[in-house]
Design a protein around this motif. Structure first.
Motif, PDB file in Angstrom:
ATOM      1  N   VAL A  97      29.809   1.558  25.489  1.00  0.00           N
ATOM      2  CA  VAL A  97      30.537   1.111  26.677  1.00  0.00           C
ATOM      3  C   VAL A  97      30.123  -0.295  27.099  1.00  0.00           C
ATOM      4  CG1 VAL A  97      30.957   3.433  27.548  1.00  0.00           C
ATOM      5  CG2 VAL A  97      28.867   2.243  28.214  1.00  0.00           C
ATOM      6  N   ALA A  98      28.905  -0.714  26.760  1.00  0.00           N
ATOM      7  CA  ALA A  98      28.451  -2.056  27.143  1.00  0.00           C
ATOM      8  C   ALA A  98      29.271  -3.138  26.452  1.00  0.00           C
ATOM      9  CB  ALA A  98      26.971  -2.228  26.813  1.00  0.00           C
ATOM     10  N   SER A  99      29.772  -2.842  25.260  1.00  0.00           N
ATOM     11  CA  SER A  99      30.562  -3.828  24.523  1.00  0.00           C
ATOM     12  C   SER A  99      31.920  -4.067  25.180  1.00  0.00           C
ATOM     13  CB  SER A  99      30.766  -3.369  23.078  1.00  0.00           C
ATOM     14  OG  SER A  99      31.548  -2.188  23.032  1.00  0.00           O
ATOM     15  N   ARG A 100      32.301  -3.174  26.099  1.00  0.00           N
ATOM     16  CA  ARG A 100      33.585  -3.302  26.790  1.00  0.00           C
ATOM     17  C   ARG A 100      33.449  -3.986  28.146  1.00  0.00           C
ATOM     18  NH1 ARG A 100      37.335   0.450  24.512  1.00  0.00           N
ATOM     19  NH2 ARG A 100      36.382   1.682  22.856  1.00  0.00           N
ATOM     20  N   VAL A 101      32.233  -4.311  28.517  1.00  0.00           N
ATOM     21  CA  VAL A 101      31.990  -4.968  29.803  1.00  0.00           C
ATOM     22  C   VAL A 101      32.185  -6.469  29.654  1.00  0.00           C
ATOM     23  CG1 VAL A 101      30.286  -5.422  31.610  1.00  0.00           C
ATOM     24  CG2 VAL A 101      30.394  -3.160  30.529  1.00  0.00           C
ATOM     25  N   ASP A 102      32.930  -7.065  30.570  1.00  0.00           N
ATOM     26  CA  ASP A 102      33.170  -8.503  30.527  1.00  0.00           C
ATOM     27  C   ASP A 102      31.876  -9.269  30.764  1.00  0.00           C
ATOM     28  OD1 ASP A 102      35.879  -8.063  30.140  1.00  0.00           O
ATOM     29  OD2 ASP A 102      36.316  -8.081  32.295  1.00  0.00           O
ATOM     30  N   GLN A 159      14.479  -4.196  31.797  1.00  0.00           N
ATOM     31  CA  GLN A 159      13.724  -3.537  32.859  1.00  0.00           C
ATOM     32  C   GLN A 159      14.612  -3.055  34.012  1.00  0.00           C
ATOM     33  OE1 GLN A 159      12.593  -4.271  36.219  1.00  0.00           O
ATOM     34  NE2 GLN A 159      11.521  -2.306  36.057  1.00  0.00           N
ATOM     35  N   PRO A 160      15.553  -3.873  34.536  1.00  0.00           N
ATOM     36  CA  PRO A 160      16.420  -3.366  35.611  1.00  0.00           C
ATOM     37  C   PRO A 160      17.344  -2.244  35.147  1.00  0.00           C
ATOM     38  CG  PRO A 160      17.080  -5.585  34.940  1.00  0.00           C
ATOM     39  CD  PRO A 160      15.764  -5.313  34.298  1.00  0.00           C
ATOM     40  N   VAL A 161      17.748  -2.256  33.883  1.00  0.00           N
ATOM     41  CA  VAL A 161      18.562  -1.163  33.345  1.00  0.00           C
ATOM     42  C   VAL A 161      17.765   0.138  33.396  1.00  0.00           C
ATOM     43  CG1 VAL A 161      19.768  -0.277  31.308  1.00  0.00           C
ATOM     44  CG2 VAL A 161      19.840  -2.722  31.837  1.00  0.00           C
ATOM     45  N   ARG A 162      16.520   0.054  33.002  1.00  0.00           N
ATOM     46  CA  ARG A 162      15.661   1.238  32.951  1.00  0.00           C
ATOM     47  C   ARG A 162      15.303   1.731  34.346  1.00  0.00           C
ATOM     48  NH1 ARG A 162      11.139  -0.491  28.571  1.00  0.00           N
ATOM     49  NH2 ARG A 162      10.617   1.744  28.632  1.00  0.00           N
ATOM     50  N   SER A 163      15.052   0.810  35.274  1.00  0.00           N
ATOM     51  CA  SER A 163      14.645   1.221  36.621  1.00  0.00           C
ATOM     52  C   SER A 163      15.821   1.739  37.446  1.00  0.00           C
ATOM     53  CB  SER A 163      13.970   0.060  37.358  1.00  0.00           C
ATOM     54  OG  SER A 163      14.854  -1.030  37.507  1.00  0.00           O
ATOM     55  N   GLU A 164      17.017   1.184  37.232  1.00  0.00           N
ATOM     56  CA  GLU A 164      18.175   1.584  38.033  1.00  0.00           C
ATOM     57  C   GLU A 164      18.997   2.704  37.399  1.00  0.00           C
ATOM     58  OE1 GLU A 164      18.626   0.359  41.083  1.00  0.00           O
ATOM     59  OE2 GLU A 164      16.794  -0.792  40.735  1.00  0.00           O
ATOM     60  N   LEU A 165      19.054   2.742  36.076  1.00  0.00           N
ATOM     61  CA  LEU A 165      19.898   3.725  35.382  1.00  0.00           C
ATOM     62  C   LEU A 165      19.101   4.618  34.443  1.00  0.00           C
ATOM     63  CD1 LEU A 165      22.824   1.301  34.384  1.00  0.00           C
ATOM     64  CD2 LEU A 165      22.724   2.799  36.384  1.00  0.00           C
ATOM     65  N   ILE A 197      27.496  -0.144  34.644  1.00  0.00           N
ATOM     66  CA  ILE A 197      26.999  -1.456  34.205  1.00  0.00           C
ATOM     67  C   ILE A 197      27.548  -2.567  35.091  1.00  0.00           C
ATOM     68  CG2 ILE A 197      26.849  -3.049  32.257  1.00  0.00           C
ATOM     69  CD1 ILE A 197      27.234  -0.637  30.405  1.00  0.00           C
ATOM     70  N   ASP A 198      28.833  -2.469  35.443  1.00  0.00           N
ATOM     71  CA  ASP A 198      29.435  -3.485  36.319  1.00  0.00           C
ATOM     72  C   ASP A 198      28.717  -3.545  37.665  1.00  0.00           C
ATOM     73  OD1 ASP A 198      31.400  -4.532  34.642  1.00  0.00           O
ATOM     74  OD2 ASP A 198      32.841  -2.974  35.144  1.00  0.00           O
ATOM     75  N   GLU A 199      28.414  -2.377  38.224  1.00  0.00           N
ATOM     76  CA  GLU A 199      27.730  -2.345  39.518  1.00  0.00           C
ATOM     77  C   GLU A 199      26.314  -2.922  39.412  1.00  0.00           C
ATOM     78  OE1 GLU A 199      27.934   1.726  40.712  1.00  0.00           O
ATOM     79  OE2 GLU A 199      29.999   1.559  41.480  1.00  0.00           O
ATOM     80  N   LEU A 200      25.645  -2.671  38.298  1.00  0.00           N
ATOM     81  CA  LEU A 200      24.315  -3.235  38.093  1.00  0.00           C
ATOM     82  C   LEU A 200      24.381  -4.756  38.007  1.00  0.00           C
ATOM     83  CD1 LEU A 200      21.287  -2.913  37.538  1.00  0.00           C
ATOM     84  CD2 LEU A 200      21.839  -2.595  35.116  1.00  0.00           C
ATOM     85  N   LEU A 201      25.391  -5.267  37.330  1.00  0.00           N
ATOM     86  CA  LEU A 201      25.552  -6.717  37.212  1.00  0.00           C
ATOM     87  C   LEU A 201      25.776  -7.358  38.580  1.00  0.00           C
ATOM     88  CD1 LEU A 201      27.785  -6.984  34.012  1.00  0.00           C
ATOM     89  CD2 LEU A 201      25.418  -7.756  34.259  1.00  0.00           C
ATOM     90  N   VAL A 202      26.572  -6.719  39.407  1.00  0.00           N
ATOM     91  CA  VAL A 202      26.817  -7.242  40.761  1.00  0.00           C
ATOM     92  C   VAL A 202      25.505  -7.317  41.539  1.00  0.00           C
ATOM     93  CG1 VAL A 202      27.900  -6.754  42.983  1.00  0.00           C
ATOM     94  CG2 VAL A 202      29.214  -6.480  40.886  1.00  0.00           C
ATOM     95  N   GLN A 203      24.693  -6.270  41.442  1.00  0.00           N
ATOM     96  CA  GLN A 203      23.410  -6.253  42.146  1.00  0.00           C
ATOM     97  C   GLN A 203      22.460  -7.331  41.619  1.00  0.00           C
ATOM     98  OE1 GLN A 203      22.752  -1.984  41.345  1.00  0.00           O
ATOM     99  NE2 GLN A 203      22.562  -1.705  43.563  1.00  0.00           N
ATOM    100  N   LEU A 204      22.462  -7.526  40.309  1.00  0.00           N
ATOM    101  CA  LEU A 204      21.602  -8.550  39.722  1.00  0.00           C
ATOM    102  C   LEU A 204      22.036  -9.946  40.163  1.00  0.00           C
ATOM    103  CD1 LEU A 204      21.146  -7.163  36.102  1.00  0.00           C
ATOM    104  CD2 LEU A 204      19.346  -7.476  37.795  1.00  0.00           C
ATOM    105  N   LEU A 249      21.394  -4.392  25.907  1.00  0.00           N
ATOM    106  CA  LEU A 249      21.859  -3.022  26.134  1.00  0.00           C
ATOM    107  C   LEU A 249      22.896  -2.629  25.091  1.00  0.00           C
ATOM    108  CD1 LEU A 249      21.962  -0.439  27.796  1.00  0.00           C
ATOM    109  CD2 LEU A 249      23.608  -1.561  29.325  1.00  0.00           C
ATOM    110  N   SER A 250      23.745  -3.562  24.714  1.00  0.00           N
ATOM    111  CA  SER A 250      24.754  -3.280  23.692  1.00  0.00           C
ATOM    112  C   SER A 250      24.091  -2.940  22.361  1.00  0.00           C
ATOM    113  CB  SER A 250      25.678  -4.488  23.530  1.00  0.00           C
ATOM    114  OG  SER A 250      26.762  -4.190  22.668  1.00  0.00           O
TER     115      SER A 250
END
Length: 396
Positions: free
Chosen positions: A176-181, A105-111, A124-131, A159-160
């Motif tokens: 690209v999600a698979s490359r996110v730590d 849901q936050p992926v869909r609402s923010e991106l 994705i990194d910025e979304l994780l920080v916000q979450l 998402l991956s």
């Protein structure tokens, strides 16, 4: 003067309109066939500042087309990609589907309005920080609580999977999600009751109308298994209990499922004497309530229900459990931790781990050991005392 190379037919030199007296602005327009989609020939058209850039792009695109790795430009948004992927999950359990809905849901609402092909690791990194910081707002305007590392990683996994499907369909170059730590986080500390605390709980709930539910929890049943248990699956005469149907929370709504959580979750267990006594008492208690209420009684056959015969919402059961142990001098653990308690105490009493796994309805013994069996302080003290004899003789 060196002879100018002839441009390939896919590249055309273009002079852009200019003001009087200014130097001409030259661009190199690339028009290249990229294959056939739905019976229609597709072309890519782009302009480059230099001939060198245009030639390099032509070579790269033709190489991708020839190797079958070229991805057609698409305006598919993240919102549509997530929605399509969720629709394709029709074979998964409703609880799993609800989990995917929640974390995406936050992926869909923010991106959501962003084209999938424009999604970057930075997004994705910025979304994780916000979450993690809890700075996001739900679509309805309510502030979203900060997410745990586990929830964030669950979102990344979902998402991956969305992006993996697009890569497999040839609609995306890479995931690209698979490359996110993954978000690091401390393992959740789980508490269980000691044998003495279990006895304190049993004494404390002796007059609780729903005490048979708590006996079932301490016997290792899942919340959904307790909530969905029917009297038709209990044979009091032969002292057996069959676990099949469950009642689960799906997006806040109670949903009855005829099938167990997994193939191994469906099982038949012998009923211990103490539990048998509580189930027998509950059966008699419900019969009296039915007689008193008459036609208004909902005789739906649930083992755990209210005074009107109506099954509890699974979340209500968790609330009732907390109320039942609130004033007792024991750790205020979750209802599911009663299941952990069962596994731990069985293990400490020497029950083989394979039998513990079978009792709990697990297919993987290592999962049982890793997730449900916890060392208690008293057990660790016993382990420490086991070193005493050899250490005492070390100086002889």
């Amino acid at each position: 003067m060196a002879e100018r190379r002839q441009l390939p037919p896919q590249i055309r030199r273009v002079e852009l309109a200019r003001r009087a007296g200014s130097k001409p602005v030259v661009r190199y327009q690339l028009t290249v066939d990229t294959g056939v989609v739905d019976g229609k020939r597709k072309q890519l058209r782009r302009r480059y500042r230099t001939e060198k850039e245009a030639r390099a792009a032509l070579a790269e695109i033709q190489g991708q087309v020839n190797s079958g790795t070229y991805v057609q430009p698409s305006t598919l948004t993240i919102e549509n990609a997530c929605a399509d992927w969720l629709k394709s999950r029709h074979r998964i359990r409703p609880t799993t589907a609800a989990g995917y809905e929640y974390v995406l849901q936050p992926v869909r609402s923010e991106l959501g309005e962003l084209a999938v092909q424009d999604l970057t690791r930075r997004h994705i990194d910025e979304l994780l920080v916000q979450l993690r910081e809890g700075t996001l707002v739900r679509p309805g305007g309510k502030a979203r609580k900060a997410w745990s590392a586990r929830s964030c990683n669950y979102m990344l996994g979902a998402l991956s999977q969305v992006l993996d499907q697009l890569v497999a369909e040839g609609r995306l170059t890479r995931n690209v999600a698979s490359r996110v730590d993954r978000v690091p986080g401390k393992a959740k500390s789980l508490q269980t009751f000691t044998p003495e605390q279990v006895q304190a709980v049993l004494r404390g709930i002796a007059k609780d109308r729903n005490r048979h539910a708590w006996h079932l929890a301490l016997a290792g049943l899942r919340r959904g298994e307790i909530a969905g248990q029917r009297w038709t699956d209990i044979d009091l005469a032969n002292k057996t209990l069959r676990i099949g149907a469950t009642r689960v929370d799906v997006g806040g709504r109670a949903l009855d499922q005829d099938e167990p959580k997994t193939a191994h979750a469906g099982r038949v267990l012998p009923i211990p004497d103490a539990l048998l006594a509580e189930l027998t008492a509950a059966r008699n208690r419900q019969a009296a309530e039915k007689l008193a209420l008459g036609e208004a009684y909902s005789d739906l056959g649930y083992v755990v229900c209210n005074e009107a015969g109506e099954p509890y919402h699974p979340s209500t059961m968790s609330t009732l459990w907390q109320a039942a142990i609130r004033d007792l001098d024991v750790p205020q653990i979750r209802l599911h931790d009663a299941r952990h308690t069962c596994a731990t105490l069985m293990h400490l009493q020497g029950v083989p781990i394979a039998l513990v796994a079978a009792w709990l309805g697990h297919a993987d013994v290592s999962f049982t050991m890793r997730t449900y069996v916890h060392a208690q302080p008293e057990a660790l003290a016993l382990a420490a005392r086991s070193f005493a004899p050899p250490l005492a003789n070390a100086g002889d």
